[in-house]
Design a protein around this motif. Structure first.
Motif, short mmCIF file in Angstrom:
data_model
loop_
_atom_site.label_atom_id
_atom_site.label_comp_id
_atom_site.label_asym_id
_atom_site.label_seq_id
_atom_site.Cartn_x
_atom_site.Cartn_y
_atom_site.Cartn_z
N ILE A 300 0.86 -1.18 0.00
CA ILE A 300 0.00 0.00 0.00
C ILE A 300 0.89 1.23 0.00
O ILE A 300 1.81 1.35 0.83
N TYR A 301 0.64 2.14 -0.93
CA TYR A 301 1.36 3.41 -1.00
C TYR A 301 0.47 4.50 -0.41
O TYR A 301 -0.62 4.78 -0.93
N PHE A 302 0.91 5.11 0.68
CA PHE A 302 0.23 6.27 1.25
C PHE A 302 0.88 7.54 0.70
O PHE A 302 2.12 7.67 0.73
N THR A 320 5.24 10.35 1.03
CA THR A 320 4.99 9.03 0.45
C THR A 320 5.54 7.95 1.38
O THR A 320 6.69 8.01 1.81
N TYR A 333 -5.66 4.35 10.02
CA TYR A 333 -5.36 5.65 9.40
C TYR A 333 -6.64 6.44 9.17
O TYR A 333 -7.76 5.88 9.21
N HIS A 337 -6.81 9.93 4.06
CA HIS A 337 -5.42 9.70 3.68
C HIS A 337 -5.40 8.96 2.34
O HIS A 337 -5.85 7.82 2.24
N HIS A 339 -4.34 6.74 -0.78
CA HIS A 339 -3.50 5.55 -0.89
C HIS A 339 -3.93 4.75 -2.12
O HIS A 339 -5.02 4.93 -2.65
#
Length: 391
Positions: A300-302, A320, A333, A337, A339
């Motif tokens: 998972i990319y936040f 990132t 979270y 946010h 993602h």
């Protein structure tokens, strides 16, 4: 000696003095009426309260709701503030009617609610659970001992012992036992097989998935257990970690299990299908727990929090964060946010619980102490101030 005619002329031409008109008396200013705060409904009902009888109320609207008014008022009365619970019936009825007048759902919303209720009733009456122990909260069987110790402590120190914050406002901690994760995956798989045999359509829990691959576990009889999970375990943590986003007053949840990668019901998903594009959740606080199976990748990319106006703006490099899934480990979270999920090799299941606070969202609508600002808004505001101040 001056002649009298000149004196007379001077006397006649002497400027006259005019009196100023009297100033009008100041008008009394109207006294500003002091706004008395209206008590709000309580989040959790008073189950022991004996409600009034509302059988005499008849719905005369053009589109009557699918529920009788007696049913609505009796359940709403249990949510009244303590001061109103002891008030006369007329005062309680007037208060509840004011709320319904401003927040009554549309006929389309009522129809959607009725379909959802009928869908749940149909499943609960026909589907036979594979693991009945999942449908009632059992903390010792569900959670790891370290997680239970932190919840019992209910202090910042006890939470800090297990919680990590790898990037601002994204928290990770060990939570679920492997046996529970396996049972929940087997239960979802058993339900999907039953739905396929009975030709029962499964409600899509996530509109971003095409085709629908998830299963809303709140709809298959687990809603009571999941409500207990939110109130007793997620809400205490969110109250400490997300007080500015309504973390201490969560009162609703939508939970589902979604698979990534592999084959699902005979459908093969390629690399472009088993991930998920950048999005935000329809929640105030989101809990995301990996249930397992054999998988690789799928991180998972936040990419930072944004308001609704800047949700598609380019992320900054420092905001990132890449998270790799661990079975039984939870992510917590803020729903705003941003993602996205990378494609997964193998097969992975995640349980996602999207929690909301009706009180926090009501405050958001009024813009009281919670302006919808983000770092992009602040950057634009500072740039506009510099342009004004520069000569």
């Amino acid at each position: 000696m001056r002649s009298p005619s000149k004196r007379r002329h001077r006397k006649l031409t002497k400027p006259r003095r005019f009196l100023r008109p009297p100033e009008p008396e100041p008008q009394p200013q109207p006294v500003r009426e002091r706004r008395v705060p209206v008590p709000r409904l309580r989040h959790f009902p008073d189950q022991g309260h004996q409600t009034e009888d509302y059988s005499d109320l008849v719905d005369a609207s053009e589109f009557p709701p699918p529920y009788p008014l007696k049913w609505i008022y009796e359940r709403m009365e249990r949510h009244l503030p303590p001061a109103l619970l002891r008030a006369p019936r007329g005062k309680k009825l007037e208060y509840m009617q004011r709320i319904l007048a401003g927040q009554a759902p549309s006929p389309e919303d009522f129809a959607r609610m009725e379909r959802c209720i009928q869908y749940r009733r149909r499943i609960c009456s026909s589907y036979k659970p594979l693991h009945p122990q999942l449908y009632k909260m059992d903390p010792r069987a569900f959670f790891l001992p370290s997680f239970l110790r932190a919840i019992r402590g209910n202090t910042i120190e006890s939470f800090s012992a297990i919680i990590q914050e790898p990037t601002p406002k994204v928290y990770t901690f060990p939570m679920l036992r492997p046996a529970f994760c396996k049972m929940l995956m087997n239960e979802v798989e058993n339900f999907q097989n039953w739905a396929c045999r009975e030709k029962q359509e499964i409600n899509d829990p996530n509109s971003l998935d095409k085709p629908a691959r998830g299963t809303t576990i709140s709809d298959i009889g687990m809603k009571g257990m999941l409500d207990d999970l939110m109130r007793q375990f997620i809400s205490p943590i969110s109250k400490v970690l997300f007080p500015e986003f309504g973390g201490g007053c969560l009162d609703s949840q939508n939970s589902f299990v979604v698979p990534y990668g592999g084959d699902d019901d005979g459908l093969s998903f390629g690399e472009d299908d088993n991930g998920m594009r950048m999005h935000v959740d329809d929640s105030d606080i989101t809990l995301n727990v990996c249930l397992g199976k054999e998988f690789a990748d799928g991180e998972i990319y936040f990419v930072g929090r944004r308001c609704r106006n800047h949700v598609n703006s380019v992320p900054e490099r420092e905001e990132t964060f890449i998270y790799s899934h661990v079975v039984g480990q939870a992510l917590l979270y803020h729903g705003r946010h941003r993602h996205y999920v990378c494609p997964t090799s193998g097969f992975r299941n995640n349980m996602i619980m999207r929690c909301k606070s009706s009180l926090f969202n009501e405050v958001i609508k009024c813009k009281v102490d919670f302006p919808d600002w983000c770092s992009e808004c602040l950057r634009e505001h500072n740039a506009s101030r510099r342009n004004i101040l520069e000569p």
